[in-house]
Enzyme design. Structure first.
Site, PDB file in Angstrom:
ATOM      1  N   ARG A 196       0.866  -1.180   0.000  1.00  0.00           N
ATOM      2  CA  ARG A 196       0.000   0.000   0.000  1.00  0.00           C
ATOM      3  C   ARG A 196       0.902   1.229   0.000  1.00  0.00           C
ATOM      4  O   ARG A 196       1.961   1.222   0.641  1.00  0.00           O
ATOM      5  CB  ARG A 196      -0.887   0.039   1.257  1.00  0.00           C
ATOM      6  CG  ARG A 196      -2.030  -0.976   1.269  1.00  0.00           C
ATOM      7  CD  ARG A 196      -3.146  -0.628   0.287  1.00  0.00           C
ATOM      8  NE  ARG A 196      -4.258  -1.545   0.382  1.00  0.00           N
ATOM      9  CZ  ARG A 196      -4.434  -2.621  -0.406  1.00  0.00           C
ATOM     10  NH1 ARG A 196      -3.559  -2.899  -1.347  1.00  0.00           N
ATOM     11  NH2 ARG A 196      -5.501  -3.393  -0.258  1.00  0.00           N
ATOM     12  N   GLU A 239      -4.193   7.659  -4.766  1.00  0.00           N
ATOM     13  CA  GLU A 239      -4.500   6.943  -6.014  1.00  0.00           C
ATOM     14  C   GLU A 239      -5.833   7.434  -6.544  1.00  0.00           C
ATOM     15  O   GLU A 239      -6.762   7.622  -5.745  1.00  0.00           O
ATOM     16  CB  GLU A 239      -4.545   5.437  -5.756  1.00  0.00           C
ATOM     17  CG  GLU A 239      -3.188   4.892  -5.334  1.00  0.00           C
ATOM     18  CD  GLU A 239      -3.202   3.387  -5.065  1.00  0.00           C
ATOM     19  OE1 GLU A 239      -4.230   2.729  -5.336  1.00  0.00           O
ATOM     20  OE2 GLU A 239      -2.191   2.868  -4.581  1.00  0.00           O
ATOM     21  N   HIS A 241      -1.863   0.314  -9.674  1.00  0.00           N
ATOM     22  CA  HIS A 241      -2.430  -0.636  -8.702  1.00  0.00           C
ATOM     23  C   HIS A 241      -3.014  -1.870  -9.413  1.00  0.00           C
ATOM     24  O   HIS A 241      -4.208  -2.158  -9.290  1.00  0.00           O
ATOM     25  CB  HIS A 241      -3.495   0.059  -7.836  1.00  0.00           C
ATOM     26  CG  HIS A 241      -3.708  -0.627  -6.519  1.00  0.00           C
ATOM     27  ND1 HIS A 241      -3.969   0.031  -5.348  1.00  0.00           N
ATOM     28  CD2 HIS A 241      -3.695  -1.948  -6.184  1.00  0.00           C
ATOM     29  CE1 HIS A 241      -4.132  -0.827  -4.366  1.00  0.00           C
ATOM     30  NE2 HIS A 241      -3.967  -2.049  -4.850  1.00  0.00           N
TER      31      HIS A 241
HETATM   32  P1  NAP Z   1      -0.397 -11.707   4.764  1.00  0.00           P
HETATM   33  O1  NAP Z   1      -0.370 -13.129   4.342  1.00  0.00           O
HETATM   34  O2  NAP Z   1      -1.173 -11.323   5.958  1.00  0.00           O
HETATM   35  O3  NAP Z   1       1.135 -11.245   4.926  1.00  0.00           O
HETATM   36  C1  NAP Z   1       1.519 -10.057   5.502  1.00  0.00           C
HETATM   37  C2  NAP Z   1       2.843 -10.274   6.209  1.00  0.00           C
HETATM   38  O4  NAP Z   1       3.313  -9.001   6.675  1.00  0.00           O
HETATM   39  C3  NAP Z   1       2.754 -11.202   7.425  1.00  0.00           C
HETATM   40  O5  NAP Z   1       3.664 -12.235   7.248  1.00  0.00           O
HETATM   41  C4  NAP Z   1       3.156 -10.310   8.607  1.00  0.00           C
HETATM   42  O6  NAP Z   1       4.048 -10.941   9.485  1.00  0.00           O
HETATM   43  C5  NAP Z   1       3.932  -9.211   7.935  1.00  0.00           C
HETATM   44  N1  NAP Z   1       3.902  -7.979   8.701  1.00  0.00           N
HETATM   45  C6  NAP Z   1       2.839  -7.302   9.202  1.00  0.00           C
HETATM   46  N2  NAP Z   1       3.251  -6.195   9.820  1.00  0.00           N
HETATM   47  C7  NAP Z   1       4.611  -6.182   9.740  1.00  0.00           C
HETATM   48  C8  NAP Z   1       5.618  -5.297  10.196  1.00  0.00           C
HETATM   49  N3  NAP Z   1       5.328  -4.193  10.896  1.00  0.00           N
HETATM   50  N4  NAP Z   1       6.904  -5.591   9.908  1.00  0.00           N
HETATM   51  C9  NAP Z   1       7.221  -6.698   9.200  1.00  0.00           C
HETATM   52  N5  NAP Z   1       6.310  -7.580   8.743  1.00  0.00           N
HETATM   53  C10 NAP Z   1       5.023  -7.310   9.017  1.00  0.00           C
HETATM   54  O7  NAP Z   1      -0.950 -10.776   3.587  1.00  0.00           O
HETATM   55  P2  NAP Z   1      -0.809 -10.997   2.000  1.00  0.00           P
HETATM   56  O8  NAP Z   1      -1.960 -11.783   1.484  1.00  0.00           O
HETATM   57  O9  NAP Z   1       0.580 -11.448   1.697  1.00  0.00           O
HETATM   58  O10 NAP Z   1      -1.026  -9.476   1.514  1.00  0.00           O
HETATM   59  C11 NAP Z   1      -0.154  -8.469   1.959  1.00  0.00           C
HETATM   60  C12 NAP Z   1      -0.640  -7.098   1.522  1.00  0.00           C
HETATM   61  O11 NAP Z   1      -0.415  -6.928   0.139  1.00  0.00           O
HETATM   62  C13 NAP Z   1      -2.150  -6.844   1.676  1.00  0.00           C
HETATM   63  O12 NAP Z   1      -2.507  -6.495   2.991  1.00  0.00           O
HETATM   64  C14 NAP Z   1      -2.380  -5.713   0.704  1.00  0.00           C
HETATM   65  O13 NAP Z   1      -2.229  -4.461   1.340  1.00  0.00           O
HETATM   66  C15 NAP Z   1      -1.256  -5.889  -0.312  1.00  0.00           C
HETATM   67  N6  NAP Z   1      -1.801  -6.257  -1.643  1.00  0.00           N
HETATM   68  C16 NAP Z   1      -1.600  -5.409  -2.692  1.00  0.00           C
HETATM   69  C17 NAP Z   1      -2.106  -5.739  -3.924  1.00  0.00           C
HETATM   70  C18 NAP Z   1      -1.905  -4.839  -5.116  1.00  0.00           C
HETATM   71  O14 NAP Z   1      -2.751  -4.824  -5.999  1.00  0.00           O
HETATM   72  N7  NAP Z   1      -0.812  -4.118  -5.197  1.00  0.00           N
HETATM   73  C19 NAP Z   1      -2.839  -6.920  -4.107  1.00  0.00           C
HETATM   74  C20 NAP Z   1      -3.010  -7.748  -3.016  1.00  0.00           C
HETATM   75  C21 NAP Z   1      -2.483  -7.417  -1.779  1.00  0.00           C
HETATM   76  P3  NAP Z   1       3.638 -12.106  10.527  1.00  0.00           P
HETATM   77  O15 NAP Z   1       3.150 -13.251   9.679  1.00  0.00           O
HETATM   78  O16 NAP Z   1       4.910 -12.430  11.206  1.00  0.00           O
HETATM   79  O17 NAP Z   1       2.566 -11.512  11.367  1.00  0.00           O
END
Ligand code: NAP
Length: 328
Positions: A237, A266, A285
């Protein structure tokens, strides 16, 4: 009597038919000149909401006294006030997993296009500037064999790590809340503090969710740690990064380039300095934006909403506490 569902996003004919079969479906257009007004008008009778890319805050949702569930067509849920929803026992659902591989592909598209200057050099060819074999000033950087640092080793982060490790022979570093022993075994990944990761990696890829803790996680101090030959990729994000500090660091050429799919504001304003930097690849995005994945996400959101409205626990429930409080 059927429950009323407000869709603030268009769905395919097949999914629209499914929603209409189970509920009274109202579509509201929030992209027109009236902004959110059509949604606001529909809220008083809504039992379910389905859509994406709209900030549904408490002030807005106070207008929906009968609301039972929201199905977001996204994995990120930073557009919602979780505490508020849980307090009101409103179930919030998202669409994890179905988009993971597509977003990881997008991250790699940004890695490759920044390192190999694909957009810049494709424009160079289109402009008719390719008059002779390229010289060193237009050479790019290798991706294979380099060090990939992943900030946020969750679903998307590990799909990017898999591509880096198996596809490009990269060394994988990562930072997360907690160590991930399975990922370390699978991809020979090594845990690093955020500062260590930023100072060691050739490619830094940010994949954390946006939260109060991750807002402006990467700012001027962090950009100063990057190696001059490194690349910065943000697929999470825009607000996870201090965009002003990013622009400043890029203008000073503190590191080599950036691949950005997300921005503080955005759509990216036309006067953003990012658009004038040749070492920036900016995409609108598009992380999950393929036909197949967007339809898969929409299907997943419909499944979640219909389960919630029929009293079943939805498959992708974000606020479990709301479900538990509801069942008490
Ligand atoms: P996820 O499986 O929940 O993974 C997020 C990871 O971030 C988790 O492993 C978490 O660690 C880690 N984390 C959270 N806070 C942190 C911090 N302060 N420092 C270091 N690590 C931290 O989520 P996901 O499915 O991979 O998606 C991640 C994000 O990608 C979404 O929330 C969304 O904002 C973004 N996204 C963007 C797009 C796009 O179109 N560009 C599309 C989809 C998603 P722990 O496991 O250790 O808690």
């Amino acid at each position: 009597m059927k429950k009323r569902v407000i869709a603030y996003k268009k769905f395919s004919p097949a999914l629209t038919a499914r929603l209409q079969e189970a509920a009274e479906l109202i579509y509201v257009d929030v992209t027109g000149t009236h902004g959110l007004a059509p949604l606001e008008d529909a809220l008083p009778d809504a039992h379910g909401l389905i859509g994406s890319s709209v900030k549904l805050n408490a002030e807005l949702l106070d207008k929906a006294p009968h609301l039972e569930a929201i199905a977001s067509v996204s994995v990120g849920y930073d557009n919602y006030d979780l505490d508020y929803l849980t307090r009101r026992c409103i179930l919030l659902c998202n669409t994890p997993d179905v988009l993971t591989e597509t977003v990881a592909d997008t991250a790699f598209a940004l890695i490759l296009s920044t390192a190999r200057r694909v957009v810049e050099l494709a424009n160079y060819v289109k402009a008719g500037d390719w008059q002779a074999s390229l010289g060193e000033p237009l050479f790019g950087s290798d991706v294979h064999g380099k060090t990939l640092g992943i900030v946020g080793m969750g679903r998307i982060g590990s799909a990017i790590a898999r591509r880096g490790h198996f596809g490009f022979g990269m060394t994988i570093l990562y930072n997360s809340h907690s160590p991930k022993p399975d990922i370390e075994r699978e991809f020979a990944a090594q845990y690093r503090s955020l500062d260590q990761l930023l100072s060691e990696a050739d490619f830094i890829c940010v994949t954390v969710p946006l939260s109060p803790e991750t807002t402006r996680l990467i700012g001027a101090r962090e950009f100063a740690l990057l190696k001059p030959e490194s690349f910065f990729i943000n697929i999470s994000r825009g607000k996870v990064v201090d965009e002003k500090a990013l622009i400043d660091a890029l203008q000073k050429q503190q590191f080599k380039g950036a691949g950005l799919d997300v921005f503080e504001k955005e759509p990216l304003p036309a006067d953003s300095p990012l658009l004038n930097l040749p070492n920036v690849v900016a995409t609108p995005h598009i992380g999950s934006a393929t036909h197949g994945t967007r339809e898969g996400m929409a299907r997943c959101a419909v499944d979640n909403l219909l389960a919630a409205l029929s009293g079943k626990r939805p498959p992708d429930l974000v606020n479990r506490e709301a479900w538990e409080r509801r069942s008490q």
